[in-house]
Design an enzyme around this catalytic site. Structure first.
Site, PDB file in Angstrom:
ATOM      1  N   HIS A  27      26.390  -5.647  87.731  1.00 14.15           N
ATOM      2  CA  HIS A  27      27.577  -5.526  86.873  1.00 14.15           C
ATOM      3  C   HIS A  27      28.528  -6.695  87.091  1.00 14.15           C
ATOM      4  O   HIS A  27      28.571  -7.285  88.172  1.00 14.15           O
ATOM      5  CB  HIS A  27      28.285  -4.164  87.035  1.00 14.15           C
ATOM      6  CG  HIS A  27      29.052  -3.955  88.298  1.00 14.15           C
ATOM      7  ND1 HIS A  27      29.071  -2.760  88.984  1.00 14.15           N
ATOM      8  CD2 HIS A  27      29.879  -4.776  89.005  1.00 14.15           C
ATOM      9  CE1 HIS A  27      29.858  -2.863  90.034  1.00 14.15           C
ATOM     10  NE2 HIS A  27      30.359  -4.080  90.074  1.00 14.15           N
ATOM     11  N   ASN A  48      24.241  -3.808  91.236  1.00 11.30           N
ATOM     12  CA  ASN A  48      23.362  -3.507  90.090  1.00 11.30           C
ATOM     13  C   ASN A  48      23.492  -4.555  88.981  1.00 11.30           C
ATOM     14  O   ASN A  48      23.019  -4.349  87.878  1.00 11.30           O
ATOM     15  CB  ASN A  48      23.687  -2.111  89.532  1.00 11.30           C
ATOM     16  CG  ASN A  48      25.145  -1.975  89.100  1.00 11.30           C
ATOM     17  OD1 ASN A  48      25.882  -2.960  89.065  1.00 11.30           O
ATOM     18  ND2 ASN A  48      25.557  -0.767  88.763  1.00 11.30           N
ATOM     19  N   GLU A  73      28.791  -2.025  83.386  1.00 11.65           N
ATOM     20  CA  GLU A  73      27.626  -1.515  84.113  1.00 11.65           C
ATOM     21  C   GLU A  73      26.349  -1.806  83.315  1.00 11.65           C
ATOM     22  O   GLU A  73      26.426  -2.111  82.115  1.00 11.65           O
ATOM     23  CB  GLU A  73      27.780  -0.008  84.322  1.00 11.65           C
ATOM     24  CG  GLU A  73      29.027   0.395  85.117  1.00 11.65           C
ATOM     25  CD  GLU A  73      28.896   0.163  86.631  1.00 11.65           C
ATOM     26  OE1 GLU A  73      27.993  -0.589  87.066  1.00 11.65           O
ATOM     27  OE2 GLU A  73      29.708   0.726  87.373  1.00 11.65           O
ATOM     28  N   ASP A  88      39.786  -5.735  85.798  1.00 13.38           N
ATOM     29  CA  ASP A  88      39.640  -4.296  85.636  1.00 13.38           C
ATOM     30  C   ASP A  88      40.706  -3.543  86.421  1.00 13.38           C
ATOM     31  O   ASP A  88      41.370  -4.111  87.295  1.00 13.38           O
ATOM     32  CB  ASP A  88      38.231  -3.831  86.039  1.00 13.38           C
ATOM     33  CG  ASP A  88      37.650  -4.607  87.212  1.00 13.38           C
ATOM     34  OD1 ASP A  88      38.440  -5.162  87.997  1.00 13.38           O
ATOM     35  OD2 ASP A  88      36.425  -4.670  87.331  1.00 13.38           O
TER      36      ASP A  88
HETATM   37  C1  F6R Z   1      36.252  -6.198  90.711  1.00 22.90           C
HETATM   38  C2  F6R Z   1      35.087  -6.392  89.861  1.00 22.90           C
HETATM   39  C3  F6R Z   1      33.708  -6.043  90.349  1.00 22.90           C
HETATM   40  C4  F6R Z   1      33.364  -6.764  91.642  1.00 22.90           C
HETATM   41  C5  F6R Z   1      31.944  -6.419  92.098  1.00 22.90           C
HETATM   42  C6  F6R Z   1      31.632  -7.017  93.451  1.00 22.90           C
HETATM   43  O1  F6R Z   1      37.429  -6.552  90.042  1.00 22.90           O
HETATM   44  O2  F6R Z   1      35.238  -6.796  88.756  1.00 22.90           O
HETATM   45  O3  F6R Z   1      32.780  -6.360  89.363  1.00 22.90           O
HETATM   46  O4  F6R Z   1      33.475  -8.141  91.460  1.00 22.90           O
HETATM   47  O5  F6R Z   1      31.797  -5.029  92.174  1.00 22.90           O
HETATM   48  O6  F6R Z   1      32.442  -6.423  94.411  1.00 22.90           O
HETATM   49  P1  F6R Z   1      32.527  -6.979  95.896  1.00 22.90           P
HETATM   50  O7  F6R Z   1      33.160  -8.308  95.833  1.00 22.90           O
HETATM   51  O8  F6R Z   1      33.408  -5.984  96.628  1.00 22.90           O
HETATM   52  O9  F6R Z   1      31.134  -7.026  96.417  1.00 22.90           O
END
Ligand code: F6R
Length: 220
Positions: free
Chosen positions: A123, A121, A128, A62
């Site tokens: 995702h 959540n 989401e 992303d």
């Molecule tokens: C980032 C991504 C997000 C993260 C998720 C967990 O490229 O795709 O889905 O993997 O938000 O984030 P952290 O590792 O910061 O807890």
């Protein structure tokens, strides 16, 4: 499906680094990579191993849209934490939104390994809750919860972009192999719900239960 519990964050990072080392040794390989706090130990370990990245093409999951804080772009994160310390060819590094033809339905499709973190959540990437299991790579609005989670990386919450381009759940599921990583007790419940609970679009990561070559690594 079992969640592999690692003794420490270091162990988790080393185990996943072993898999990536194997993938990098293939004559030609494709990887999907995440940003965030979870993979930083892994990226550090990969840098320490001084591996050959010349045969790999990477696709990040992303990227923010209209981000005014340049050193918080996901490209910047990846360059600083991984790419600039390796011999990867710049032309083999892709972020969503980069490609000349957009939306690009082939982006990151059918890769050898897709690495994921999980949001509080449920995702994965920026898919989401409520995202369709058939979703393609697209532009999305971030939820308030995600904006709040991500605000720790920005000067103020108002600086956090409200939109991103994300790989969809369908291209993620087309990967030959998937690894999801979760670090910390605060991720335990959501990871368990995603791996053992109902398969529902309310918890996007739950679709991973239907993948035939998927592993989950957790440490607290
Ligand atoms: C980032 C991504 C997000 C993260 C998720 C967990 O490229 O795709 O889905 O993997 O938000 O984030 P952290 O590792 O910061 O807890």
């Amino acid at each position: 499906m079992e969640i592999s519990k690692c003794k420490s964050y270091r162990d988790l990072s080393n185990l996943v680094a072993d898999v990536i080392e194997y993938i990098l040794a293939l004559p030609e390989s494709k990887l999907v990579l995440p940003t965030g706090s979870t993979p930083t130990g892994l990226y550090k370990e990969l840098v320490n191993r001084e591996l050959d990245w010349s045969n790999v093409t990477t696709y990040n999951l992303d990227e923010y849209v209209d981000n005014t804080i340049q050193n918080q772009s996901y490209r910047y994160f990846m360059m600083e934490n991984l790419f600039k310390h390796t011999n990867i060819d710049d032309d083999n590094i892709y972020f969503p939104g980069d490609t000349a033809v957009w939306p690009d339905m082939n982006y990151g499709v059918g890769v050898d390994l897709c690495l994921l973190g999980i949001g509080g959540n449920g995702h994965i990437a920026f898919n989401e809750p409520g995202s369709s299991f058939e979703s393609e790579t697209r532009m999305v609005d971030l939820t308030e919860e995600t904006i709040k989670d991500n605000s720790r990386f920005f000067p103020t919450i108002d600086d956090v972009p409200t939109q991103a381009i994300t790989m969809g759940l369908k291209p993620i599921m087309s990967s030959k192999r998937i690894i999801i990583m979760a670090n910390g007790k605060h991720k335990k419940d959501i990871l368990e719900q995603a791996m053992y609970g109902d398969i529902t679009e309310d918890i996007p990561a739950s679709i991973l239960q239907t993948h035939t070559n998927m592993e989950a690594f957790y440490c607290d």
